[in-house]
Write an enzyme that holds these catalytic residues in place. Structure first.
Site, PDB file in Angstrom:
ATOM      1  N   SER A  62      15.793  20.417 -15.391  1.00 10.12           N
ATOM      2  CA  SER A  62      15.273  21.274 -15.888  1.00 10.12           C
ATOM      3  C   SER A  62      15.337  23.130 -16.497  1.00 10.12           C
ATOM      4  CB  SER A  62      14.261  21.401 -14.298  1.00 10.12           C
ATOM      5  OG  SER A  62      13.500  23.103 -14.476  1.00 10.12           O
ATOM      6  N   HIS A 111       1.042  -1.311   0.357  1.00 11.08           N
ATOM      7  CA  HIS A 111      -0.061  -0.329   0.068  1.00 11.08           C
ATOM      8  C   HIS A 111       0.695   1.019  -0.085  1.00 11.08           C
ATOM      9  CE1 HIS A 111      -3.720  -2.394   0.983  1.00 11.08           C
ATOM     10  NE2 HIS A 111      -2.801  -3.384   1.594  1.00 11.08           N
TER      11      HIS A 111
END
Length: 431
Positions: free
Chosen positions: A262, A141
């Site tokens: 970036s 999970h």
């Protein structure tokens, strides 16, 4: 497929010249079969083989007039062959050539994909061997669960890719089917012996019961299998993306010298290849849906499948090939950070060893519910607290220390317990 994602090895199998070459290969194989059975002169076949050729640009020019690609192709071939060309395409329908030639392209594509899978298998095997005992936290999970090793995670990837290799071996037999049975598949103007001989020359087997086309369940199976390969690659890529998050940073895509992450933020090192693979998997899966819709044709044939296959079959093969190349390089050069794995494993004082503490208490005579409640209380006290330390809490809890010695408590926090059967998994995979 756009050039950006087309590698020459696979792209060369899906260009116009290669396609027309497979058409000519089928036509010549049929002529040879006809000659072996005495239906056409062997001298004519020799002349056809010596002269037959085509010009892709000329084929397009003829097609612009006649609006039929096979007729355009045959017209162009006959411009090279001359009178002997009258023996080409005798008793055939267009789909005899189109579907049989397509099988040749698909088989050739599978051979390349199988080899690229082999490269990926070796890359994963090497990395799994290297990190056999690199302990990290296993997650369920998305939440810390219990210790595993990074090699164990990779072993799961390896088993999955090995299954794909077996599937592609089976698929190669399934897709290697030709059809030389004439209009609506009844052999009215060409006999089954011609089909058998021609297919054998091409390395194919005759379709069991074709209509005017080979049934498209075969091609749907092909694209679905590639969709499965893409889905697995996506699973690996998503895992890498998750493990590369700044607050996890257990692995990282290789960042080459001069690479920039970036245009705005100089610090960025992004998992761009994994993200690209995730997007590509969506495309391959979408092609599987289109291939399934191609199965339902009208009566003995229509051509509603044709326009779809002109897009999805080349694209699925080219994309899957590119994905295999990318994930192999990614795994080979993957940066692994054991120190970060150790840090994350011991978060909040080793709460991930809670089950070992609980089971040890049960072994000492406590019932499971009572042991669970004691351990859970201490674990949740440590959870998400900057100074939370599950191990310290356990060592100070009299309900625990009355049952367990310091040595027994310490043993509960030894990750080696979780690795004791690791070798069996590795042996199954031959790592």
């Amino acid at each position: 497929m756009i050039e950006r994602y087309t590698l020459p090895e696979m792209g060369n199998l899906w260009n116009e010249n290669y396609k027309l070459q497979t058409w000519l290969q089928v036509e010549i194989a049929v002529c040879e079969a006809q000659a072996e059975l005495g239906y056409i002169p062997s001298e004519a076949v020799a002349e056809i083989k010596a002269k037959a050729n085509f010009d892709p640009q000329r084929v397009l020019e003829i097609e612009a007039e006649v609006r039929h690609d096979m007729i355009a192709f045959l017209t162009n071939v006959n411009e090279y062959v001359g009178d002997a060309g009258r023996y080409i395409h005798l008793g055939l329908t267009s789909s005899d050539v189109l579907d049989t030639a397509l099988a040749l392209q698909l088989v050739a594509s599978l051979d390349i994909l199988w080899q690229r899978l082999e490269d990926l298998i070796q890359a994963i095997r090497n990395k799994a061997r290297e990190h056999r005992y690199t302990v990290m936290i296993g997650r369920s999970h998305g939440i810390h669960a219990e210790p595993i090793t990074f090699g164990f995670k990779l072993a799961g990837w390896l088993a999955e890719v090995l299954r794909h290799q077996e599937r592609l071996q089976t698929l190669r037999k399934t897709i290697a089917v030709g059809k030389i049975s004439g209009a609506v598949g009844t052999y009215a103007n060409i006999e089954p012996r011609v089909e058998a001989i021609a297919c054998a020359k091409l390395g194919l087997k005759p379709d069991t019961a074709s209509t005017q086309v080979i049934s498209r369940d075969i091609h749907a199976d092909f694209v679905q299998q590639l969709g499965l390969v893409a889905a697995s690659i996506e699973r690996f890529a998503v895992e890498i993306r998750n493990l590369q998050k700044t607050d996890v940073l257990e692995v990282e895509e290789y960042f080459s010298k001069g690479q920039k992450g970036s245009s705005a933020m100089p610090h960025k090192r992004n998992p761009i290849r994994s993200e690209r693979l995730t997007g590509m998997a969506r495309l391959v899966r979408s092609h599987a849906g289109a291939a399934l819709e191609n199965v339902a044709l009208w009566h003995e044939r229509d051509i509603s499948h044709s326009s779809v296959e002109r897009v999805i079959l080349p694209d699925a093969c080219i994309l899957t090939h590119f994905m295999l190349h990318e994930i192999t390089e990614l795994v080979t050069n993957l940066l692994v950070y054991p120190q970060n794995m150790e840090r994350n494993l011991n978060c909040y004082g080793g709460v991930v060893f809670s089950q070992r503490v609980m089971l040890t208490l049960v072994d000492k005579g406590l019932n499971r519910e009572e042991a669970y409640a004691i351990v859970q209380q201490n674990a949740h006290t440590a959870w998400n607290q900057p100074s939370g330390n599950f191990r310290d809490l356990i060592n100070k809890d009299p309900r625990v220390t009355q049952q367990l010695s310091a040595t027994e408590i310490e043993a509960c926090f030894d990750p080696k317990h979780h690795l004791k059967h690791l070798d069996q998994v590795y042996q199954r995979l031959g790592i």
